[in-house]
Design a protein around this motif. Structure first.
Motif, PDB file in Angstrom:
ATOM      1  N   ASP A  52       0.707  -1.257  -0.022  1.00  0.00           N
ATOM      2  CA  ASP A  52      -0.013   0.034  -0.026  1.00  0.00           C
ATOM      3  C   ASP A  52       0.825   1.192   0.082  1.00  0.00           C
ATOM      4  OD1 ASP A  52       0.866   0.316   2.657  1.00  0.00           O
ATOM      5  OD2 ASP A  52      -1.122  -0.296   3.452  1.00  0.00           O
ATOM      6  N   ARG A  89      -1.047  -2.041 -10.327  1.00  0.00           N
ATOM      7  CA  ARG A  89       0.247  -1.854 -11.072  1.00  0.00           C
ATOM      8  C   ARG A  89       1.151  -3.050 -10.566  1.00  0.00           C
ATOM      9  NH1 ARG A  89      -0.803   4.578 -10.986  1.00  0.00           N
ATOM     10  NH2 ARG A  89      -0.632   4.065  -8.842  1.00  0.00           N
ATOM     11  N   ASP A 107       3.550   8.139 -10.492  1.00  0.00           N
ATOM     12  CA  ASP A 107       2.485   8.447  -9.317  1.00  0.00           C
ATOM     13  C   ASP A 107       3.336   8.924  -7.906  1.00  0.00           C
ATOM     14  OD1 ASP A 107       0.558   8.316  -7.450  1.00  0.00           O
ATOM     15  OD2 ASP A 107       0.099   6.225  -7.735  1.00  0.00           O
ATOM     16  N   ASP A 145       0.854  -2.554  -6.639  1.00  0.00           N
ATOM     17  CA  ASP A 145       0.397  -1.485  -5.838  1.00  0.00           C
ATOM     18  C   ASP A 145      -1.103  -1.690  -5.504  1.00  0.00           C
ATOM     19  OD1 ASP A 145      -0.675  -0.585  -8.093  1.00  0.00           O
ATOM     20  OD2 ASP A 145       0.491   1.047  -8.328  1.00  0.00           O
ATOM     21  N   GLU A 146      -1.962  -0.720  -4.892  1.00  0.00           N
ATOM     22  CA  GLU A 146      -3.359  -0.637  -4.651  1.00  0.00           C
ATOM     23  C   GLU A 146      -4.003  -0.930  -5.774  1.00  0.00           C
ATOM     24  OE1 GLU A 146      -4.092   0.610  -0.331  1.00  0.00           O
ATOM     25  OE2 GLU A 146      -2.900   2.063  -1.376  1.00  0.00           O
ATOM     26  N   GLN A 147      -3.656  -0.042  -6.808  1.00  0.00           N
ATOM     27  CA  GLN A 147      -4.256   0.082  -8.063  1.00  0.00           C
ATOM     28  C   GLN A 147      -4.059  -1.195  -9.233  1.00  0.00           C
ATOM     29  OE1 GLN A 147      -2.572   2.807  -6.724  1.00  0.00           O
ATOM     30  NE2 GLN A 147      -4.421   3.205  -5.866  1.00  0.00           N
TER      31      GLN A 147
END
Length: 388
Positions: A21, A268, A302, A264-266
């Motif tokens: 995260d 990716r 990001d 990651d949380e998306q």
């Protein structure tokens, strides 16, 4: 719970990669940037680890080392500049970085495509019809005769090409030659225009020979590994944002057997070095004052792991200036600047939210250290908090 150990990999053998995260990514970045505890490195070693410090202005690299090293003094870096151990040159993203002499000679050829693209997009049309090779060699002779500013170079080249923009002629040399800025540019709290000569002339050594094929791939692969060591875990897009090189997915594909992967949380894919530090996300971190233009804020596609999106426009200004920033619990929570007025030096801390008593005390302590570093001669020193 995200994987956090130094060799953490997939959650289960053969299973999907573990999820990191934003807080886990934040702690990993701070660890690699030596912002959890002072680095046990020399200024030269730390500069190499960070793959340089962004340096459009003279003083930010000094602040960048000050916040990461115990008892760092400005003269330590000024001496390295004067001894030609570190140099100022256009590299990642086409911007001026302060790097070791060795990195200057090895990285500049790798990043040549970045400089070429910047020249084409900004000045290409203004250079139409010119013999670029002849102009480049003429420029090399001029800067190796004596260090020169871009204004001087534009005037000298423009005398033979009156129908072309002198600024474009000077920028042609910046892109096609490895131009370093010579002292007094780069010395602590010094001003004045930047004068340039070639890295080869200044360092007395040639640049690495431009590479093609497998050798070029190996050099780009090594650059990706160094990026991950200082900024990972990261996506391919992050590495490309940091360097402005393209086609780094091919490097990551070649390196994949020696990397570990996360999400990651998306969703990716994040790549990392197996033994790189990934601290516990719950690790408390000290308040910090980070240098203006620090690559900590500029090296990911990001940036939310360090810069909350709601604060981005307050830090990434429209005119390209990036002020010094405050880190609270590892995230950007304000900006800072040092102001001089007569005998008084002020550290002005602009906070985006009202800090609690403990955080305020930590920030004030850091500001006192900052004033002792930046303005030791001031008869009066003060710390001012301003709501931002």
């Amino acid at each position: 719970m995200p994987a956090t150990g130094p060799s953490a990999g997939p959650a289960t053998p053969g299973g999907p990669p573990a999820v990191l995260d934003a807080r886990a990514l934040n702690r990993a970045l701070l660890a690699r940037q030596h912002l959890l505890a002072p680095a046990e490195l020399t200024p030269e070693q730390l500069t190499a680890h960070l793959v340089g410090l962004q340096a459009q202005a003279t003083d930010p690299p000094y602040y960048g080392l000050w916040t990461r090293l115990a008892d760092f003094r400005p003269e330590q870096l000024s001496t390295l500049v004067e001894q030609r151990t570190v140099v100022r040159i256009g590299l990642q993203r086409g911007t001026i970085h302060l790097v070791t002499a060795e990195d200057c000679l090895t990285l500049r050829p790798i990043l040549q495509p970045v400089l070429d693209q910047g020249l084409k997009s900004s000045y290409g049309r203004r250079l139409t019809g010119l013999d670029l090779e002849a102009l480049t060699e003429r420029g090399r002779l001029l800067v190796e005769q004596a260090p020169r500013t871009f204004q001087e170079l534009g005037g000298l080249l423009g005398a033979d090409h009156p129908d072309h923009d002198p600024a474009a002629l000077a920028q042609l040399l910046r892109a096609r030659l490895a131009l370093v800025q010579v002292p007094p540019r780069g010395l602590w709290q010094s001003g004045g225009p930047a004068a340039h000569t070639t890295a080869e002339q200044w360092l007395g050594r040639p640049l690495d020979t431009p590479a093609t094929g497998e050798q070029e791939q190996l050099r780009r692969d090594d650059l990706v590994l160094r990026y991950l060591a200082a900024f990972g875990p990261a996506t391919v897009a992050d590495a490309q944002k940091w360097s402005r090189l393209t086609r780094l997915a091919a490097s990551v594909a070649r390196l994949r057997p020696q990397l570990v992967e996360f999400r990651d949380e998306q969703g990716r894919t994040l790549y990392d070095l197996p033994r790189a530090p990934r601290p516990d996300p719950g690790l408390p971190v000290p308040a910090r004052l980070v240098a203006p233009f620090d690559n900590l804020l500029l090296s990911h596609a990001d940036r939310s792991r360090i810069l909350p999106s709601e604060h981005r426009t307050r830090v990434m200004t429209a005119n390209g200036l990036v002020p010094g920033t405050l880190l609270v619990d590892g995230l950007v929570a304000g900006t800072w600047q040092v102001l001089r007025q007569g005998a008084t030096a002020s550290a002005v801390l602009r906070t985006f939210a009202d800090p609690d008593r403990t955080t305020r005390a930590e920030l004030a302590d850091q500001a006192d250290r900052l004033l002792a570093f930046a303005a030791p001669d001031a008869q009066q020193q003060e710390v001012r908090f301003v709501a931002g």
